[in-house]
Scaffold this active site. Sequence first.
Site, mmCIF file in Angstrom:
data_model
loop_
_atom_site.group_PDB
_atom_site.id
_atom_site.type_symbol
_atom_site.label_atom_id
_atom_site.label_comp_id
_atom_site.label_asym_id
_atom_site.label_seq_id
_atom_site.Cartn_x
_atom_site.Cartn_y
_atom_site.Cartn_z
ATOM 1 N N PHE A 204 0.829 -1.217 0.000
ATOM 2 C CA PHE A 204 0.000 0.000 0.000
ATOM 3 C C PHE A 204 0.855 1.255 0.000
ATOM 4 O O PHE A 204 2.013 1.244 0.400
ATOM 5 C CB PHE A 204 -0.970 0.010 1.191
ATOM 6 C CG PHE A 204 -0.326 0.337 2.513
ATOM 7 C CD1 PHE A 204 0.301 -0.643 3.267
ATOM 8 C CD2 PHE A 204 -0.342 1.640 3.000
ATOM 9 C CE1 PHE A 204 0.899 -0.342 4.485
ATOM 10 C CE2 PHE A 204 0.246 1.953 4.232
ATOM 11 C CZ PHE A 204 0.876 0.950 4.967
ATOM 12 N N CYS A 205 0.251 2.346 -0.493
ATOM 13 C CA CYS A 205 0.867 3.671 -0.390
ATOM 14 C C CYS A 205 -0.201 4.596 0.196
ATOM 15 O O CYS A 205 -1.103 4.136 0.896
ATOM 16 C CB CYS A 205 1.346 4.160 -1.756
ATOM 17 S SG CYS A 205 0.004 4.418 -2.934
ATOM 18 N N GLN A 206 -0.145 5.884 -0.079
ATOM 19 C CA GLN A 206 -1.107 6.786 0.552
ATOM 20 C C GLN A 206 -2.487 6.702 -0.100
ATOM 21 O O GLN A 206 -3.492 6.663 0.582
ATOM 22 C CB GLN A 206 -0.582 8.234 0.523
ATOM 23 C CG GLN A 206 -1.446 9.250 1.255
ATOM 24 C CD GLN A 206 -1.623 8.945 2.739
ATOM 25 O OE1 GLN A 206 -0.786 8.278 3.368
ATOM 26 N NE2 GLN A 206 -2.730 9.396 3.314
ATOM 27 N N TYR B 144 -3.625 4.058 2.159
ATOM 28 C CA TYR B 144 -3.766 4.347 3.587
ATOM 29 C C TYR B 144 -4.960 5.260 3.867
ATOM 30 O O TYR B 144 -5.584 5.186 4.915
ATOM 31 C CB TYR B 144 -2.478 4.988 4.112
ATOM 32 C CG TYR B 144 -2.454 5.130 5.617
ATOM 33 C CD1 TYR B 144 -2.294 4.009 6.435
ATOM 34 C CD2 TYR B 144 -2.604 6.376 6.219
ATOM 35 C CE1 TYR B 144 -2.281 4.122 7.815
ATOM 36 C CE2 TYR B 144 -2.594 6.501 7.606
ATOM 37 C CZ TYR B 144 -2.437 5.377 8.395
ATOM 38 O OH TYR B 144 -2.430 5.499 9.766
#
Lengths: 569, 569
Positions: free
Chosen positions: A531-533, A559
């Site tokens: 995952f990233c933002q 996120y």
Amino acid sequence: MTKIVIIGGVAGGASAAARARRVSETAEIIMLERGEFVSFANCGLPYHISGEIESRDSLLLQTPESFKSRFNIDVRVFNEVIAIDRQAKQLNVRNLITNETYLESYDKLLLSPGASPIKPPISGINHHFVHSLRNIPDMDKVLSTLLLHKPKHATVVGGGFIGLEMVEALRHLGLEVSLLELANQVMGPVDIEMANMLHQKLVDNGVDLRLKTGLAAVNDCPIKLSEADNTDDYDKPLSPHYHLTLDLTDNNSFATDLVILAIGVKPETRLASECGLVLGPLGGIAVDAGMQTSDADIYAVGDAIETADFVTGKPTLIPLAGPANRQGRLAADNMLGGKKLYRATQGTAICKLFDMAISSTGLNEKSLLKQAIPYEKIYVHTASHASYYPGAHPITLKLLFCPDSGRILGAQAAGIDGVDKRIDVLAVAQRAGMTVYDLADLELTYAPPFGSARDVVNQAGMVAANVLLGDEAVCHVQDLHHLTATQMIVDVRNPGELTAVGAIEGAINIPLPELRDRLNELPKDKELLVFCQVGLRGHVAYCMLVQHGFKVRNLSGGYKTYQMVNAHF
Amino acid sequence: MTKIVIIGGVAGGASAAARARRVSETAEIIMLERGEFVSFANCGLPYHISGEIESRDSLLLQTPESFKSRFNIDVRVFNEVIAIDRQAKQLNVRNLITNETYLESYDKLLLSPGASPIKPPISGINHHFVHSLRNIPDMDKVLSTLLLHKPKHATVVGGGFIGLEMVEALRHLGLEVSLLELANQVMGPVDIEMANMLHQKLVDNGVDLRLKTGLAAVNDCPIKLSEADNTDDYDKPLSPHYHLTLDLTDNNSFATDLVILAIGVKPETRLASECGLVLGPLGGIAVDAGMQTSDADIYAVGDAIETADFVTGKPTLIPLAGPANRQGRLAADNMLGGKKLYRATQGTAICKLFDMAISSTGLNEKSLLKQAIPYEKIYVHTASHASYYPGAHPITLKLLFCPDSGRILGAQAAGIDGVDKRIDVLAVAQRAGMTVYDLADLELTYAPPFGSARDVVNQAGMVAANVLLGDEAVCHVQDLHHLTATQMIVDVRNPGELTAVGAIEGAINIPLPELRDRLNELPKDKELLVFCQVGLRGHVAYCMLVQHGFKVRNLSGGYKTYQMVNAHF
């Protein structure tokens, strides 16, 4: 010469009357309205209470006089239909001013009675400080309570459209506000993680939000109203004593000055059911696609009827102004010999809450689950226009689609700017039968103040198409909550972001720019949940890792979606 | 391992590079850019000049370093491709820093060279106070001229997107501005009556608008620049002497300080044509729907290529960022073995001008006439949201549709609020193959701050459907200009409106509320051309009169459209 009688003079009834006259100059058209007003802007009521709409008159779109002069329509306000005699094709009408009753015949009858606010049978519910808000007299009463009794604290019961609009209106006026909602979320048409954005907005704006909490009883405050209020000097500030105490379903109680009851509406079907018209499974008047009831000479439109849901074809109750308006126009055509068919309802809706908008079309995830309709979903968080141009705000968009065909099942969006536009685009695409592949190719307006070369909707289409084509496997927040021993969470954000916005426990952090050189730190025998933002860098990481032989899924919406799902109110 | 070389690092080239890496971790990807910058926001340039976008850095979306670290792409700025050897599949490249040349081979080559500003061969066109605006160095030069020479008067040549945006930017900075446009209207994608709204906006904002006027020569002002400007004290105000005098095609001339040349762009095809790739009829690089040129190993995207027009299928040049972006993505897929097809281009576009937006999609009336495509048109002027809620502004919408099928051919809209949304909705509807009948049934977001129960687009659909179904015969302003002896103009507005906004000579005035009682004043042997302010009351009058046996047509868009058509600038 056809004689048309319309029961109810707002939205559907008013549209039908005007259209009927345009279609037939010779028809006799009578509109019977038991209230004082026809064709008023009921969607504007909260905004006049807040003072944002200054003029009360601007809410009165037409008057009996204007209906007469422009459309030659005989509008009778304060005239209530008591009974329908279908055999005789005759109505028993009471003039509420004179209290006299009379008979009125019809060739074609249109029922546009609307819906009435639900009033739960609890103690004190009829207290004069408990208000509903459905029409102009309701609004006048709220305004008069505000003016005469200067409440300091208001309680809104129910977090639907009117409830939320009233919360905002009352905060706008400077009142302290509590919001009670029996469900675990406000704004039923969207899913809970989207509603959590509203919950946050409510809290940020100082609203005392109480979810899973209903109203159990309304009591007079121990300090009698007469002592505190009974004075001619209306400008004199009230004593600090509240007017009411409320008992809640969670056994708490608190003091308040004013209650707005906004827990929903139920179709007004008394007349219809008493004369034996068929009702639908949800309790609304049953009509066919031509708006005809079980009696060929009686049509019905608006909040009182059931229509077909666009996705499932099943009956649904959609008490919204847009459909009512179109149904009225169509029923008028058909009463005068037309053969128009109403198309199913998507339930496209939007609500403003402070500086934010939330909007949806089609089915939500809750209903898809409930009806066991297969679906896939993705989230994107994309700037409302070019991020380098002032005034851009992120739009959070949830897209629900058919895992086989890619057809759009539903969409929800929230944000400060451009939310209405994206749901409109998706509502048209859904109605046209477009797929997520089509969304990627849409050619939308772009200049920095208005959009992006790759718009939010294009972006959502591309992400969804990647999922369907197998170009990306996604996971969702629930998967992270139920991690197995063969799974591992990989955070590809920069360390600064973790500090600034938070991290997921147990995730290892390898920033995307370093990932290609640090592949040896990752196991090939585990599934990596990346995952990233917001999901974009996660996608880049996904592509890289898969090609290097890793088993991977990317967290849809990153996120930011994780935070939405895990927020608690 | 495929070796992909991309010529040009903006929009299409940048999208292709990023996508190619996501698709293939093993491909070798080289991006050659002759300029200093890749992936910059060229649409943002005017807004950084105006100061609205404060940070120059925010225009630099990616850097060679970020392309390397995130995508493992070898980006070489200041590297210009001199020639393509298709036989050898080799490029001759010059490093513009060292001036050395080298050979670079490719398996697949992508041309994304863009388009270059047209520079007419007139005297003085290379003067250092004559600027184009296509990239960051161009912008820097304009900014440096503004800073160092403190011009008081600027002249923009060309009234397209960049011209208009620069007019606004320069006015924003407080300069006096003249705008020269050789055509009889600015903003070619819309028709002249729509452009007249822009002309009015320009004049209202103090712009010296000169239509049908081109630039003939640029001359130094008699007062030498060296005398006025050659000083180290940059803060010292300039002498009141101008820097330049301009000769115009209408034989006028005037003094100015700065010229922005924005008369359009032409596809950069030198490399393509020199290596023998096929060009299209409009001078762009010819590609198939897979973005492949006449050489199977060479692809091309963006402003340099011709694509198919959505309505006619004929080749068209559409130098816009959205299509370039999607084409780049698609070409990357196909260079790596994909079989994606680009769909035709509608040319959806929007431009902000002061507080106004103008936008269009599909074909305009000019092109329909030129290509002899049968069409019908209607105008509506409808509030951007519920008129009783603050901030509503009228949207003027022109809808062009097929008189047989009702298919949408094109749409244009202008106004202060909500223009982008309506053209987006119509662009989706057009792409989906929807008809005007479908527009009437669209279910769009409605709450008072966002729309109306009957939205602008619903309204346009209903009006157009009325025309196609024969429920209304419309006339247009041109018909009023060529009145015959058997025609008569009837104005159904209230007398106060005629005084306030103007009347049409020779029209008789019978206000709508009186019409039903004054039918005897109208002749049955003449055709009545009825109008009101925007067309709604005209429609009510039309329906009434037709049913009473009159021959009638209603002026589409009413007096407001009449004024737009008859405005002169």
